[in-house]
Design a protein around this motif. Structure first.
Motif, PDB file in Angstrom:
ATOM      1  N   VAL A 141      17.674 -42.377  -8.625  1.00 38.58           N
ATOM      2  CA  VAL A 141      18.514 -43.427  -8.062  1.00 38.58           C
ATOM      3  C   VAL A 141      19.950 -43.092  -8.432  1.00 38.58           C
ATOM      4  N   GLY A 142      20.807 -42.915  -7.435  1.00 41.27           N
ATOM      5  CA  GLY A 142      22.189 -42.522  -7.674  1.00 41.27           C
ATOM      6  C   GLY A 142      23.149 -43.685  -7.542  1.00 41.27           C
ATOM      7  N   GLY A 143      24.431 -43.368  -7.560  1.00 41.19           N
ATOM      8  CA  GLY A 143      25.469 -44.381  -7.422  1.00 41.19           C
ATOM      9  C   GLY A 143      26.101 -44.739  -8.749  1.00 41.19           C
ATOM     10  N   LYS A 144      27.034 -45.682  -8.683  1.00 41.97           N
ATOM     11  CA  LYS A 144      27.692 -46.156  -9.897  1.00 41.97           C
ATOM     12  C   LYS A 144      26.702 -46.942 -10.747  1.00 41.97           C
ATOM     13  N   GLU A 145      27.060 -47.143 -12.013  1.00 42.70           N
ATOM     14  CA  GLU A 145      26.148 -47.802 -12.965  1.00 42.70           C
ATOM     15  C   GLU A 145      25.708 -49.180 -12.467  1.00 42.70           C
ATOM     16  N   LYS A 146      26.627 -49.946 -11.918  1.00 41.96           N
ATOM     17  CA  LYS A 146      26.308 -51.292 -11.424  1.00 41.96           C
ATOM     18  C   LYS A 146      25.306 -51.224 -10.271  1.00 41.96           C
ATOM     19  N   THR A 147      25.494 -50.267  -9.379  1.00 40.42           N
ATOM     20  CA  THR A 147      24.595 -50.092  -8.237  1.00 40.42           C
ATOM     21  C   THR A 147      23.211 -49.649  -8.700  1.00 40.42           C
ATOM     22  N   LYS A 148      23.168 -48.696  -9.643  1.00 42.76           N
ATOM     23  CA  LYS A 148      21.893 -48.221 -10.173  1.00 42.76           C
ATOM     24  C   LYS A 148      21.110 -49.358 -10.823  1.00 42.76           C
ATOM     25  N   ARG A 149      21.803 -50.162 -11.612  1.00 48.27           N
ATOM     26  CA  ARG A 149      21.149 -51.289 -12.286  1.00 48.27           C
ATOM     27  C   ARG A 149      20.592 -52.275 -11.268  1.00 48.27           C
ATOM     28  N   PHE A 150      21.370 -52.568 -10.208  1.00 48.98           N
ATOM     29  CA  PHE A 150      20.933 -53.489  -9.163  1.00 48.98           C
ATOM     30  C   PHE A 150      19.656 -52.979  -8.501  1.00 48.98           C
ATOM     31  N   LEU A 151      19.641 -51.697  -8.111  1.00 49.94           N
ATOM     32  CA  LEU A 151      18.465 -51.127  -7.457  1.00 49.94           C
ATOM     33  C   LEU A 151      17.264 -51.074  -8.396  1.00 49.94           C
ATOM     34  N   GLU A 152      17.502 -50.750  -9.665  1.00 47.28           N
ATOM     35  CA  GLU A 152      16.410 -50.721 -10.636  1.00 47.28           C
ATOM     36  C   GLU A 152      15.815 -52.108 -10.850  1.00 47.28           C
ATOM     37  N   ASN A 153      16.649 -53.138 -10.811  1.00 51.77           N
ATOM     38  CA  ASN A 153      16.151 -54.502 -10.942  1.00 51.77           C
ATOM     39  C   ASN A 153      15.290 -54.910  -9.746  1.00 51.77           C
ATOM     40  N   LEU A 154      15.542 -54.298  -8.593  1.00 47.86           N
ATOM     41  CA  LEU A 154      14.715 -54.560  -7.409  1.00 47.86           C
ATOM     42  C   LEU A 154      13.397 -53.797  -7.449  1.00 47.86           C
ATOM     43  N   GLY A 155      13.280 -52.819  -8.361  1.00 51.67           N
ATOM     44  CA  GLY A 155      12.048 -52.047  -8.488  1.00 51.67           C
ATOM     45  C   GLY A 155      12.180 -50.594  -8.098  1.00 51.67           C
ATOM     46  N   PHE A 156      13.378 -50.161  -7.705  1.00 55.17           N
ATOM     47  CA  PHE A 156      13.610 -48.769  -7.322  1.00 55.17           C
ATOM     48  C   PHE A 156      13.896 -47.940  -8.563  1.00 55.17           C
ATOM     49  N   VAL A 157      12.839 -47.453  -9.207  1.00 57.37           N
ATOM     50  CA  VAL A 157      12.969 -46.616 -10.397  1.00 57.37           C
ATOM     51  C   VAL A 157      12.216 -45.309 -10.162  1.00 57.37           C
TER      52      VAL A 157
END
Length: 69
Positions: A17-33
């Motif tokens: 999962v790429g992008g800035k730290e805030k974007t990565k955290r958002f996607l990881e919280n949605l389940g994209f890990v």
């Protein structure tokens, strides 16, 4: 390749999962890990509806391009 390259019905594993730290955290919280299986349900003008961890999620083209499979 980015998630947007998959066709509806295709299943693949998230590699990164790429992008800035805030974007990565958002996607990881949605389940994209990394290591999780993702299935594309439909693609409309680049926007993607996917199944991740038994949850259906719609994300925009920009976000989907940050998810590598």
């Amino acid at each position: 390749m980015p998630l947007t390259m998959l066709n509806p019905g295709e299943e693949n594993t998230i590699k990164k999962v790429g992008g800035k730290e805030k974007t990565k955290r958002f996607l990881e919280n949605l389940g994209f890990v990394a290591g999780v299986t993702v299935t594309v349900v439909s693609v409309i003008e680049g926007n993607v509806i996917v199944n991740v961890k038994d949850t259906r999620i719609a994300i925009g083209k920009d976000m989907a391009n940050k998810i590598m499979v």
